[in-house]
Each structure stands twice: as structure tokens, then as C-alpha cells.
Motif scaffolding. Structure first.
Motif, PDB file in Angstrom:
ATOM      1  N   ASP A 596      30.255  37.336  -1.161  1.00  0.00           N
ATOM      2  CA  ASP A 596      30.846  37.805   0.087  1.00  0.00           C
ATOM      3  C   ASP A 596      29.824  37.578   1.201  1.00  0.00           C
ATOM      4  N   TYR A 597      30.262  36.906   2.256  1.00  0.00           N
ATOM      5  CA  TYR A 597      29.344  36.585   3.350  1.00  0.00           C
ATOM      6  C   TYR A 597      29.730  37.370   4.599  1.00  0.00           C
ATOM      7  N   THR A 598      28.732  37.667   5.416  1.00  0.00           N
ATOM      8  CA  THR A 598      28.961  38.289   6.721  1.00  0.00           C
ATOM      9  C   THR A 598      28.897  37.184   7.768  1.00  0.00           C
ATOM     10  N   PHE A 599      30.045  36.893   8.365  1.00  0.00           N
ATOM     11  CA  PHE A 599      30.130  35.746   9.268  1.00  0.00           C
ATOM     12  C   PHE A 599      29.932  36.128  10.738  1.00  0.00           C
ATOM     13  N   LYS A 600      29.920  37.407  11.026  1.00  0.00           N
ATOM     14  CA  LYS A 600      29.862  37.853  12.423  1.00  0.00           C
ATOM     15  C   LYS A 600      28.652  37.255  13.136  1.00  0.00           C
ATOM     16  N   GLY A 601      28.912  36.694  14.323  1.00  0.00           N
ATOM     17  CA  GLY A 601      27.829  36.142  15.136  1.00  0.00           C
ATOM     18  C   GLY A 601      27.611  34.656  14.957  1.00  0.00           C
ATOM     19  N   LEU A 602      28.270  34.032  14.013  1.00  0.00           N
ATOM     20  CA  LEU A 602      28.105  32.594  13.825  1.00  0.00           C
ATOM     21  C   LEU A 602      28.828  31.837  14.936  1.00  0.00           C
ATOM     22  N   HIS A 603      28.269  30.653  15.253  1.00  0.00           N
ATOM     23  CA  HIS A 603      28.870  29.813  16.284  1.00  0.00           C
ATOM     24  C   HIS A 603      29.016  28.397  15.719  1.00  0.00           C
ATOM     25  N   LEU A 604      30.282  27.901  15.646  1.00  0.00           N
ATOM     26  CA  LEU A 604      30.572  26.619  15.008  1.00  0.00           C
ATOM     27  C   LEU A 604      31.240  25.656  15.986  1.00  0.00           C
ATOM     28  N   MET A 605      31.154  24.367  15.685  1.00  0.00           N
ATOM     29  CA  MET A 605      31.898  23.365  16.440  1.00  0.00           C
ATOM     30  C   MET A 605      33.054  22.852  15.568  1.00  0.00           C
ATOM     31  N   ILE A 606      34.260  22.837  16.158  1.00  0.00           N
ATOM     32  CA  ILE A 606      35.441  22.283  15.487  1.00  0.00           C
ATOM     33  C   ILE A 606      35.717  20.906  16.078  1.00  0.00           C
ATOM     34  N   VAL A 607      35.653  19.864  15.248  1.00  0.00           N
ATOM     35  CA  VAL A 607      35.958  18.501  15.695  1.00  0.00           C
ATOM     36  C   VAL A 607      37.340  18.146  15.133  1.00  0.00           C
ATOM     37  N   GLU A 608      38.356  18.132  16.004  1.00  0.00           N
ATOM     38  CA  GLU A 608      39.747  17.967  15.564  1.00  0.00           C
ATOM     39  C   GLU A 608      40.579  17.426  16.717  1.00  0.00           C
ATOM     40  N   ASP A 609      41.358  16.351  16.463  1.00  0.00           N
ATOM     41  CA  ASP A 609      42.153  15.760  17.542  1.00  0.00           C
ATOM     42  C   ASP A 609      43.549  16.378  17.643  1.00  0.00           C
ATOM     43  N   ASN A 610      44.022  17.044  16.600  1.00  0.00           N
ATOM     44  CA  ASN A 610      45.359  17.630  16.602  1.00  0.00           C
ATOM     45  C   ASN A 610      45.318  19.025  17.241  1.00  0.00           C
ATOM     46  N   LYS A 611      46.129  19.209  18.285  1.00  0.00           N
ATOM     47  CA  LYS A 611      46.077  20.458  19.059  1.00  0.00           C
ATOM     48  C   LYS A 611      46.453  21.679  18.220  1.00  0.00           C
ATOM     49  N   ILE A 612      47.501  21.544  17.393  1.00  0.00           N
ATOM     50  CA  ILE A 612      47.922  22.687  16.573  1.00  0.00           C
ATOM     51  C   ILE A 612      46.826  23.052  15.582  1.00  0.00           C
ATOM     52  N   THR A 627      32.604  32.561  16.582  1.00  0.00           N
ATOM     53  CA  THR A 627      32.971  31.866  17.817  1.00  0.00           C
ATOM     54  C   THR A 627      32.903  30.362  17.581  1.00  0.00           C
ATOM     55  N   SER A 628      33.582  29.618  18.453  1.00  0.00           N
ATOM     56  CA  SER A 628      33.612  28.175  18.215  1.00  0.00           C
ATOM     57  C   SER A 628      33.876  27.412  19.500  1.00  0.00           C
ATOM     58  N   ASP A 629      33.399  26.155  19.520  1.00  0.00           N
ATOM     59  CA  ASP A 629      33.731  25.174  20.548  1.00  0.00           C
ATOM     60  C   ASP A 629      34.587  24.094  19.902  1.00  0.00           C
ATOM     61  N   ILE A 630      35.417  23.439  20.717  1.00  0.00           N
ATOM     62  CA  ILE A 630      36.318  22.402  20.190  1.00  0.00           C
ATOM     63  C   ILE A 630      35.985  21.056  20.811  1.00  0.00           C
ATOM     64  N   ALA A 631      35.850  20.040  19.954  1.00  0.00           N
ATOM     65  CA  ALA A 631      35.699  18.651  20.393  1.00  0.00           C
ATOM     66  C   ALA A 631      36.926  17.886  19.912  1.00  0.00           C
ATOM     67  N   SER A 632      37.621  17.204  20.855  1.00  0.00           N
ATOM     68  CA  SER A 632      38.878  16.545  20.503  1.00  0.00           C
ATOM     69  C   SER A 632      38.700  15.145  19.941  1.00  0.00           C
ATOM     70  N   ASN A 633      37.457  14.630  19.943  1.00  0.00           N
ATOM     71  CA  ASN A 633      37.210  13.307  19.363  1.00  0.00           C
ATOM     72  C   ASN A 633      35.744  13.183  18.976  1.00  0.00           C
ATOM     73  N   GLY A 634      35.390  12.068  18.349  1.00  0.00           N
ATOM     74  CA  GLY A 634      34.034  11.883  17.845  1.00  0.00           C
ATOM     75  C   GLY A 634      32.986  11.828  18.937  1.00  0.00           C
ATOM     76  N   MET A 635      33.273  11.162  20.051  1.00  0.00           N
ATOM     77  CA  MET A 635      32.290  11.045  21.131  1.00  0.00           C
ATOM     78  C   MET A 635      32.004  12.407  21.751  1.00  0.00           C
ATOM     79  N   ALA A 637      32.206  15.217  20.213  1.00  0.00           N
ATOM     80  CA  ALA A 637      31.419  15.969  19.232  1.00  0.00           C
ATOM     81  C   ALA A 637      29.937  15.627  19.335  1.00  0.00           C
ATOM     82  N   ILE A 638      29.641  14.335  19.507  1.00  0.00           N
ATOM     83  CA  ILE A 638      28.232  13.916  19.635  1.00  0.00           C
ATOM     84  C   ILE A 638      27.608  14.544  20.879  1.00  0.00           C
ATOM     85  N   ASP A 639      28.356  14.541  21.998  1.00  0.00           N
ATOM     86  CA  ASP A 639      27.839  15.117  23.247  1.00  0.00           C
ATOM     87  C   ASP A 639      27.584  16.611  23.099  1.00  0.00           C
ATOM     88  N   LEU A 640      28.522  17.356  22.506  1.00  0.00           N
ATOM     89  CA  LEU A 640      28.341  18.801  22.327  1.00  0.00           C
ATOM     90  C   LEU A 640      27.176  19.106  21.395  1.00  0.00           C
TER      91      LEU A 640
END
Length: 728
Positions: A596-612, A627-635, A637-640
Motif C-alpha cells: 500500500d503506497y501513500t500517493f499524496k503530494g506526488l506530481h506526474l506528467m500525463i502524455v496523452e493525445d486523446n481528450k477523454i 497532481t498532474s500536468d497534461i502534454a497532448s503530444n511528444g514535443m 512532453a519534452i518541453d514540460l
């Protein structure tokens, strides 16, 4: 009531018009036809025997051919097939000596009937067409129509059958007008009964019976009463059906008397024996004539001629052989080119099918991810009991569809030779226990116990592909559980042989479920095969599990075998040859505890082109206070990744522009630490090895189970921190 149908009409048309004894022979043929239609076969044979004797006396080959053909048809009416073929063959021999289209036509007509009797319907129709081309005699054409109509009826081509029979009802045949019409009415009645048009069938049967009674067509009287009874039954006019049945038995009793059968059989056998004896006498006479003329000078001349002929034939043979070799070489080259083109076409077709299935299965995963993800989120938002029931049903359907898509993709990969077994160290007992543990819930639902019978002499460390072995046992045990209720499933692993590092193991999965019939065992390993439609409806599933097992074992040069009795259970077993690593010390426990992990406070990047998918993944992370940031394409994601620090990156592989693999390679050029987890609807050409080579730490296939998703995030962030390294 048993219905006996007599379908054949044996008509006799005019004989060769150039016969010098035409009138006498024609009289005998007319008598034979009349007697045959009235089912007086003994009298028909006697008349035909007189015609044959007259043809023999006058050395009239064409009339003799007609006689042999008609003998064949009469014996066929007596169901004496071997005797029929004897006269049929005699006609064939004589047809080789003269040009006689009408004789050829009747010969092919008989061949068509023989083919039909052997249930070769389409060949029979083709042969009737050949016969029709050789002669335009009206009587012959009408008989072809009748036989053809019966074949169409047997093939369930009812419109064609009705067309043939209707054309014969109003025939203008010179010889058999009423007989052909009665047979046509019988054909119409049979066809309309098949179509449930009982009123029409009744009218047809009555018309047939009227003609048969008036003309003494005794077999047709029987058939007419049979069809009359059947039509009345269909109309639920049972009293009239009973009357027709009584009439039927009366007609049959008068027709099929023991005395009549004895007379017909005796006459048929006597005439056939006499004809065979005459043929033997003719052959003996020919041999005697040849022997008397063979004096010494003639023998010398014959031998000299034979020698010269042999020399000539050898010379010609050598020349022809040389020509044949040249033609054969040319033909072989042509055929090789054709085979090469056919092979290329087949390969292209297979590649097209493979790519199509791969694309479809991949594209289905993306919307399915939305279905399963949203269902999971809705289930966690305290739905009402009524809503919860619907959501659970939706979740089950999503999981079922996912398994189906996975099976199709798996079979597709095997067919396309995209799968190769790995060779890595693993513990077999641990693999089997993990598979069994994952299936315990299914076992509980069916009140079935899973028993592991494991041979402890099996080495702890083996070399092979544990993932594919898990798939094999997952399918076999899962299949056994599906068809076993209130019973047990036993998994056996035994040592067969060990020599140094070479190990041969025997595996068996037994159950005491519903079993498999002997008939279905022949095709149970074929794709989409579950034994029967009833089994599919009751137990569900795709029928691909055993196909996958068979294909996977093929990668290990092994073969799945089956023993089963209906209602007694089934046993699937196979052997595997593996390598052992005896030098490795076993210091790894079998059971791996889920953390069992405690995830509170983690910050991730989601790289996904599909809006849903972006929304669903982000919300699933929010549920664990990530918390998370979203990158809609590979380029993007590299910038973020250059501007921000993330605890992990969730990388989709298939995106417009640069792919997830390419984006990972670029990120690893400046960041070797951050865990990158590939989230992908894996397709045919995807390779897990290529993901890891690009710099991914782990792979999760979409759509995924939420617990697997969270577990992978925890393992790659927290466990790697404990190990002091996050590099790939």
C-alpha cells in the motif's frame, strides 16, 4: 407414417433411324418402356432382351448400344447398381467403335443418375447438361428435365424444381405424355410440401393419383397416396389422411407382393446370366479364330513385324520423351512462376488481414479505456444500489470485451510470427501459484476447489518464458473452472526426466466438469470453437483460449493433448523441455505481498493525445491526491520535462507527430532519473523490449485495471527510491 419416395423416371426414346430392322426393334423398345412405366420389370426385361438379340443377329452396333443403355436403366430401377454398371460399361466399349451422339447422350444421362445416387448433385447436373448438348430428342429432353427437377428439389432449389415440373405437366411427349405428367405432379407435390404449401400439394397429389390410376402406373399410385396423406396431415385433415394411408397400404400390398418380386428377380438374373454367357462365348470364338490362323510362316511374319514395330516405337518413344522433357521443363517454369505469384498473393493477403486485425484491436482499446475508466470512477462516487448494479454490469462487459480483444491480438501476433519465447530464469512453483491465486475468485463463484499437485524434485530455477507459461496455465485453468461447478480442478506438475541441465516436465490440468464429446474433441482447438451453440450460450466466452494454448505451446515445440468423456470431466496435458540452473541459490520467497503506497503530494506528467483519456487519467490520479500536468503530444512532453520536475511520467506510445518511444529517447538525453511508465494500447508491431530500450521503466497496457495502474506507479516511484536508483 414412413414416406417412401420413388424419384426416377426411366424413359426410352427412338432408336437409331438407320436400323434395317427399325420397326421390329422399335416395337420391342416401346413394349419395354410401357412395361417399365407400369413397374412390370420382368416383362420389360424380356422385351428388351428380344431387341438386343435382334441387334446382335444383325450386327447392328448402334441398336446394341441402345439395348445396353436401356438394360442399365432397368437394372437401376431394380436398384442393382453393379449390374447397371456392367451394361453401362458394355455400352461404353461399343461407343468407342462408332460415332453415335444419341448413344453418348444416354450414356451421360445414366452417369448423371449414378452421380446423384452417390449424392454428387452438382456433378450430376453438369453431366445432364453434357447429355442435353448431344441430342435434341423431345422424349430424352423431357426425361432430363424430370431428373434435373428432382436434383434441384434435393438441393432445396425450390424455384428451379417448380419450373422444371410445371413445364412437364403440360408436355406434348409422343411416348410418355401421361407418365411424365404424373411424375411432374408428384414432383410438384413434394416441392410444395417442403414449402408448407399443403393446399397446392394436395391438388398436385390428386392430379398425379388420377393419371396413375387411369394408366396403371402402380409405383406412382403408391407415391400419390403417400403425398396425399402427407398433404392432409399438413392441413390437419387427419381423417382424410387416414383414408389416404389405408389406400397407400392397399396399393403397396398389391404392388410389392413376394411372388412379383421373385419373378422380377428371377427374370433379371436369368437375362443377365444369359448375356454374360453370350459375351464369354463371343470372346472364346474370337480366340479360337485367331489360334487357327497362326501357322509357322504367319508367326514368323508376325514376329518380324513385331520386332520392326518395337524398334520403331522405341525410336518414336525416345523422340517423344525428349519433346515431353522440353515441354515439361517449360511447363514447370511456368508453374513455378504461377506458384511464386500465388505465394506472394497469399502473403500479401495474410499481411493485410494481420494489419487489419491489429489496427482494429488497437483502435478498440482507446474507447474501451474510456468505458472502463469512467465506470471505475463512477463506482467510487457512491452510486445508488440500483446504479451500482448497472455499473458493475458495464464493468463486466468492458472486462469481457478487453479479454476478447487481447485474445484476437494474441492470435494475430502468433499467426504473424511476431512472438518468440524469451529465455530467462524463473521459479515454476511461484508462477503456478500466482496463476491459481488470480483465479481463486472464479473458483469461489463456481464453488470449485483448485488443487496444485507439484513435484518438489523439479528444480527451483528454470530457464524459459514465464509470461507465456502463465498465459498457457491461465487459459487452461480458467477454461476448466468455467465448465466445472461444485467440483475440483487439479493442476499437476511432475518431473519426467533430468539429465544435467536438461529437464523434461509433464503438466496436466484435470477437472470433473461437463466434459467434451468425442465429436467435438476433433475441433475444440480451432479458433472460436466451444463445442456447441448451447455451450456458448450457457457458459459464454470466445472459444479462443485453447487456440492460444495450442499456438503458444507450438512456440516451445510442444503439443497439447486431451482426454475427456461427456459428463465425466476433461484432462489437458503436455510436456515441456526446459533448462535448469542448479547453481542459483533460491533466496526469493514465492509469495509477493502487494504494498500500500501513500500517493499524496506526488506530481506526474500525463502524455496523452486523446481528450477523454486525459480527463479519465487525471481524475484517477486526483482520487489518490496526485497532481498532474497534461502534454497532448511528444514535443509538448519534452518541453514540460525540461521546465519542470515530476515524480513520474505516464507516456502514451501512439501519438501524432513523434511517438512516445521517440519522446522517451529525447527525455532520457537530459533526464536519467524520472521514472517513465508507458501507457499504451499495444498493437501488433509494438515490442515491450523496444519500450524498455527507449528508456521506459515499465509498461501498462490500456485499458488497465485501476489497482494495476496504482501499483505500477508506486513500484516505480517508491521502490526505486528505496533501491537508490531510478535509471532504466
Amino acid at each position: 407414417m414412413t414416406i417412401v419416395i420413388i424419384i426416377w423416371c426411366f424413359g426410352f426414346s427412338t432408336i437409331a433411324q438407320d436400323d434395317p430392322n427399325h420397326n421390329n426393334v422399335q416395337t420391342y423398345f416401346n413394349e419395354a418402356r410401357t412395361y417399365s412405366n407400369k413397374n412390370q420389370i420382368d416383362l420389360a426385361l424380356s422385351s428388351l432382351d428380344k431387341a438386343a438379340a435382334l441387334a446382335e443377329e444383325n450386327k447392328d452396333v448402334k441398336t446394341l448400344i441402345d439395348s445396353y443403355n436401356m438394360f442399365a436403366l432397368l437394372y437401376l430401377k431394380l436398384d442393382k447398381v453393379n449390374t447397371t454398371k456392367y451394361y453401362w460399361d458394355r455400352a461404353k466399349v461399343l461407343l468407342g467403335e462408332v460415332e453415335y451422339p444419341y448413344g453418348d447422350a444416354i450414356y451421360k444421362y445414366i452417369e448423371a443418375i449414378l452421380l446423384y445416387k452417390e449424392n454428387q448433385n452438382f456433378q450430376a447436373i453438369f453431366m445432364l447438361g453434357e447429355a442435353r448438348q448431344l441430342n435434341n430428342d423431345r422424349n430424352f429432353f423431357n426425361n432430363i428435365l424430370l431428373v434435373e427437377g428432382n436434383i434441384y428439389l434435393n438441393l432445396e432449389k425450390y424455384e428451379s424444381a417448380l419450373k422444371n415440373f410445371n413445364s412437364l405437366v403440360v408436355n406434348t411427349d409422343v411416348y410418355e405424355k401421361d407418365y411424365l405428367a404424373s411424375k411432374a405432379y408428384i414432383g410438384l407435390a413434394r416441392t410444395n410440401i417442403k414449402l408448407n404449401n399443403f393446399e397446392e400439394a394436395l391438388s398436385n397429389a390428386q392430379s398425379a393419383l388420377k393419371l396413375a390410376d387411369e394408366n396403371g402406373f402402380y409405383l406412382e399410385v403408391v407415391e400419390g397416396n403417400q403425398l396425399l396423406s402427407k398433404s392432409y396431415e399438413g392441413l390437419e385433415r387427419f381423417e382424410e389422411a387416414l383414408v389416404a394411408t389405408r389406400n397407400l397400404y392397399t396399393a403397396k400390398d398389391s404392388l410389392f407382393t413376394l411372388e412379383k418380386i421373385k419373378i422380377e428377380t428371377k427374370t433379371a438374373d436369368e437375362i443377365h446370366s444369359e448375356n454374360m454367357a453370350n459375351e464369354i462365348k463371343r470372346q472364346d470364338k474370337r480366340i479360337e479364330e485367331l489360334s487357327k490362323s497362326a501357322n509357322k510362316s504367319e508367326i514368323t511374319a508376325i514376329l518380324t513385324s513385331a520386332f520392326l514395330i518395337i524398334i520403331s516405337l522405341l525410336a518414336v518413344s525416345l523422340y517423344r520423351n525428349n519433346q515431353i522433357k522440353l515441354k515439361t521443363n517449360t511447363l514447370l517454369q511456368t508453374k513455378n512462376s504461377e506458384l511464386q505469384a500465388a505465394r506472394d498473393e497469399a502473403v500479401n493477403a495474410m499481411e493485410a488481414k494481420t494489419n487489419f486485425l491489429s489496427t482494429v484491436s488497437h483502435e478498440l482499446r482507446t474507447p474501451l479505456y474510456a468505458v472502463t475508466g469512467l465506470t471505475h470512477l463512477l463506482l467510487e462516487e457512491n452510486p445508488s444500489e440500483n446504479q451500482k448494479e448497472h455499473l458493475k454490469a458495464l464493468k463486466f462487459s468492458g472486462d469481457y470485451l478487453l479479454n476478447f480483444i487481447n485474445d484476437i491480438l494474441h492470435i494475430n501476433k502468433i499467426d504473424a510470427d511476431k512472438l518468440e519465447p524469451l529465455n530467462m530464469e524463473f521459479n515454476l512453483k511461484k508462477v503456478l501459484k500466482e496463476v491459481i491465486d488470480s483465479l481463486q475468485q472464479s473458483a469461489k463463484e463456481n464453488n470449485t476447489e483448485i488443487i496444485l499437485d507439484y513435484d518438489d524434485t523439479i528444480p527451483s530455477h528454470l530457464m524459459s518464458d514465464p509470461l507465456k507459461l502463465s498465459q498457457i496455465f491461465m487459459n487452461l485453468i480458467g477454461n476448466a473452472l468455467k465448465f466445472t461447478k461444485n467440483g475440483e480442478v487439479k493442476v499437476v506438475a511432475q518431473m519426467v526426466h533430468k539429465e544435467e541441465e536438461d529437464v523434461t516436465l509433464y503438466f496436466e490440468v484435470l477437472d470433473n466438469g461437463i466434459g467434451i464429446s468425442k465429436e467435438q474433441q476433433q475441433k475444440i482447438f480451432e479458433g472460436f470453437e466451444q463445442g456447441s451453440i448451447q455451450i456458448n450460450r450457457e457458459y459464454g466466452g470466445t472459444g479462443l483460449g485453447l487456440t492460444i494454448v495450442k499456438s503458444l505451446l507450438g512456440l516451445f515445440d510442444s503439443q497439447i493433448k486431451l482426454q475427456s468423456d461427456l459428463g465425466q470431466g476433461s484432462s489437458f496435458f503436455f510436456e515441456l523441455k526446459l533448462k535448469s540452473k542448479d547453481s542459483i541459490v533460491d533466496d526469493i520467497p514465492f509469495e509477493l505481498t502487494q504494498k500500500d503506497y501513500t500517493f499524496k503530494g506526488l506530481h506526474l506528467m500525463i502524455v496523452e493525445d486523446n481528450k477523454i483519456n486525459q480527463v479519465i487519467t487525471k481524475k484517477m490520479l486526483s482520487k489518490k491526491e496526485i497532481t498532474s500536468d497534461i502534454a497532448s503530444n511528444g514535443m509538448a512532453a519534452i518541453d514540460l520535462a525540461k521546465k519542470n520536475k515530476y515524480d513520474a511520467i505516464l507516456m502514451d506510445i501512439h501519438m501524432p507527430g513523434i511517438s512516445g518511444e521517440e519522446a522517451t529517447i529525447e527525455i532520457r538525453k537530459f533526464d536519467q532519473i524520472t521514472p517513465i511508465i508507458a501507457l499504451t494500447a499495444i498493437s501488433l508491431d509494438d515490442s515491450l523490449e523496444s519500450f524498455y530500450a527507449a528508456g521506459c521503466n515499465d509498461v501498462v497496457t490500456k485499458p488497465f485495471k485501476p489497482e494495476v495502474f496504482y501499483q505500477k506507479i508506486g513500484e516505480n516511484i517508491f521502490d526505486n527510491r528505496e533501491n537508490g536508483s531510478l535509471s532504466s
